[in-house]
Design a protein around this motif. Sequence first.
Motif, PDB file in Angstrom:
ATOM      1  N   ARG A  29     -12.655 -37.509 -12.183  1.00  0.00           N
ATOM      2  CA  ARG A  29     -13.589 -37.204 -10.922  1.00  0.00           C
ATOM      3  C   ARG A  29     -14.637 -38.224 -10.660  1.00  0.00           C
ATOM      4  O   ARG A  29     -15.429 -38.394 -11.673  1.00  0.00           O
ATOM      5  CB  ARG A  29     -14.256 -35.694 -11.157  1.00  0.00           C
ATOM      6  CG  ARG A  29     -13.196 -34.681 -11.271  1.00  0.00           C
ATOM      7  CD  ARG A  29     -12.283 -34.259 -10.087  1.00  0.00           C
ATOM      8  NE  ARG A  29     -13.098 -34.028  -9.011  1.00  0.00           N
ATOM      9  CZ  ARG A  29     -13.155 -32.934  -8.339  1.00  0.00           C
ATOM     10  NH1 ARG A  29     -12.982 -31.534  -9.153  1.00  0.00           N
ATOM     11  NH2 ARG A  29     -13.959 -32.544  -7.123  1.00  0.00           N
ATOM     12  N   THR A  30     -14.844 -38.836  -9.680  1.00  0.00           N
ATOM     13  CA  THR A  30     -15.754 -39.785  -9.322  1.00  0.00           C
ATOM     14  C   THR A  30     -16.750 -39.252  -8.339  1.00  0.00           C
ATOM     15  O   THR A  30     -17.880 -39.621  -7.923  1.00  0.00           O
ATOM     16  CB  THR A  30     -15.333 -41.312  -8.735  1.00  0.00           C
ATOM     17  OG1 THR A  30     -14.655 -40.959  -7.561  1.00  0.00           O
ATOM     18  CG2 THR A  30     -14.592 -41.781  -9.940  1.00  0.00           C
ATOM     19  N   ASP A  31     -16.296 -37.766  -7.817  1.00  0.00           N
ATOM     20  CA  ASP A  31     -17.470 -37.097  -6.954  1.00  0.00           C
ATOM     21  C   ASP A  31     -18.253 -36.498  -7.710  1.00  0.00           C
ATOM     22  O   ASP A  31     -19.183 -35.925  -7.000  1.00  0.00           O
ATOM     23  CB  ASP A  31     -16.588 -36.391  -6.036  1.00  0.00           C
ATOM     24  CG  ASP A  31     -15.730 -35.756  -6.599  1.00  0.00           C
ATOM     25  OD1 ASP A  31     -14.994 -35.816  -7.794  1.00  0.00           O
ATOM     26  OD2 ASP A  31     -15.034 -34.722  -5.901  1.00  0.00           O
ATOM     27  N   VAL A  32     -18.185 -36.131  -8.939  1.00  0.00           N
ATOM     28  CA  VAL A  32     -19.009 -35.243  -9.491  1.00  0.00           C
ATOM     29  C   VAL A  32     -20.595 -35.952  -9.921  1.00  0.00           C
ATOM     30  O   VAL A  32     -20.369 -36.971 -10.733  1.00  0.00           O
ATOM     31  CB  VAL A  32     -18.530 -34.640 -10.835  1.00  0.00           C
ATOM     32  CG1 VAL A  32     -19.439 -34.027 -11.827  1.00  0.00           C
ATOM     33  CG2 VAL A  32     -17.319 -33.856 -10.739  1.00  0.00           C
ATOM     34  N   GLY A  33     -21.502 -35.367  -9.488  1.00  0.00           N
ATOM     35  CA  GLY A  33     -22.808 -36.195  -9.699  1.00  0.00           C
ATOM     36  C   GLY A  33     -23.613 -35.251 -10.563  1.00  0.00           C
ATOM     37  O   GLY A  33     -24.687 -35.695 -11.076  1.00  0.00           O
ATOM     38  N   ALA A  34     -23.367 -33.895 -10.792  1.00  0.00           N
ATOM     39  CA  ALA A  34     -23.863 -32.986 -11.606  1.00  0.00           C
ATOM     40  C   ALA A  34     -23.006 -32.197 -12.356  1.00  0.00           C
ATOM     41  O   ALA A  34     -22.271 -31.483 -11.657  1.00  0.00           O
ATOM     42  CB  ALA A  34     -24.938 -32.127 -10.780  1.00  0.00           C
ATOM     43  N   VAL A  35     -23.390 -31.897 -13.899  1.00  0.00           N
ATOM     44  CA  VAL A  35     -22.669 -30.998 -14.493  1.00  0.00           C
ATOM     45  C   VAL A  35     -23.943 -30.023 -15.144  1.00  0.00           C
ATOM     46  O   VAL A  35     -24.758 -30.612 -15.769  1.00  0.00           O
ATOM     47  CB  VAL A  35     -21.834 -31.576 -15.675  1.00  0.00           C
ATOM     48  CG1 VAL A  35     -21.040 -30.469 -16.578  1.00  0.00           C
ATOM     49  CG2 VAL A  35     -20.961 -32.468 -14.960  1.00  0.00           C
ATOM     50  N   VAL A  36     -23.550 -28.874 -15.066  1.00  0.00           N
ATOM     51  CA  VAL A  36     -24.675 -27.702 -15.520  1.00  0.00           C
ATOM     52  C   VAL A  36     -23.735 -27.060 -16.472  1.00  0.00           C
ATOM     53  O   VAL A  36     -22.996 -26.320 -15.872  1.00  0.00           O
ATOM     54  CB  VAL A  36     -25.544 -26.853 -14.487  1.00  0.00           C
ATOM     55  CG1 VAL A  36     -26.273 -25.854 -15.113  1.00  0.00           C
ATOM     56  CG2 VAL A  36     -26.488 -27.894 -13.939  1.00  0.00           C
ATOM     57  N   THR A  37     -24.447 -27.061 -17.688  1.00  0.00           N
ATOM     58  CA  THR A  37     -23.731 -26.011 -18.534  1.00  0.00           C
ATOM     59  C   THR A  37     -24.724 -25.108 -19.197  1.00  0.00           C
ATOM     60  O   THR A  37     -25.710 -25.284 -19.416  1.00  0.00           O
ATOM     61  CB  THR A  37     -22.913 -26.897 -19.782  1.00  0.00           C
ATOM     62  OG1 THR A  37     -23.996 -27.586 -20.533  1.00  0.00           O
ATOM     63  CG2 THR A  37     -22.109 -27.772 -19.376  1.00  0.00           C
ATOM     64  N   PHE A  38     -24.040 -24.002 -19.272  1.00  0.00           N
ATOM     65  CA  PHE A  38     -24.904 -22.878 -20.084  1.00  0.00           C
ATOM     66  C   PHE A  38     -24.097 -22.376 -21.272  1.00  0.00           C
ATOM     67  O   PHE A  38     -22.948 -21.827 -20.773  1.00  0.00           O
ATOM     68  CB  PHE A  38     -25.688 -21.895 -19.024  1.00  0.00           C
ATOM     69  CG  PHE A  38     -26.245 -20.702 -19.915  1.00  0.00           C
ATOM     70  CD1 PHE A  38     -27.422 -20.859 -20.068  1.00  0.00           C
ATOM     71  CD2 PHE A  38     -25.663 -19.360 -20.277  1.00  0.00           C
ATOM     72  CE1 PHE A  38     -28.185 -19.640 -20.738  1.00  0.00           C
ATOM     73  CE2 PHE A  38     -26.236 -18.433 -21.083  1.00  0.00           C
ATOM     74  CZ  PHE A  38     -27.696 -18.513 -21.411  1.00  0.00           C
TER      75      PHE A  38
END
Length: 156
Positions: A29-38
């Motif tokens: 994926r080149t459209d992902v600019g943010a990944v938030v994990t909890f």
Amino acid sequence: MTTTAPLLVRVQAEPFDVEAETRRLTAGRTDVGAVVTFTGLCRSEDGRLAALELEHYPGMAEAEIEATAQAALTRWPLLGVTAIHRHGRIAPGEPIVLVIVTSSHRTAAFAAAEFLMDFLKTRAPFWKKEVARDGTDMGWVDAREADDAAAAKWGA
């Protein structure tokens, strides 16, 4: 609004692999600019706790988590959501829950991850029983007003 963003919901006894789950949502994926994990972990409650025993309502738990994730997908411009919740006996330091949200921008990802956790704490049909270090049953964990207040702020 209908979305085609990847959505994965699992309820399982086994530990999960945060890195593998993150790669699953972001690979290629080149459209992902943010990944938030909890990742929520079992606490020792100042050394008193040997384990939490988590029970759930099979089928209903997954459906409730999926409905909440779908609500997040319609509320924010997300590119993917993963929500994994464990059941069974979980020792202090072990992971209980994982939420991963991907988006083009951080604001949506952070908000959606918080939304998901607030509703997982209050609406998903899980019950937690505490087990003391000496093996005695410490009883079921009651709902907390603070968790209800956190969920209420979303107006849903």
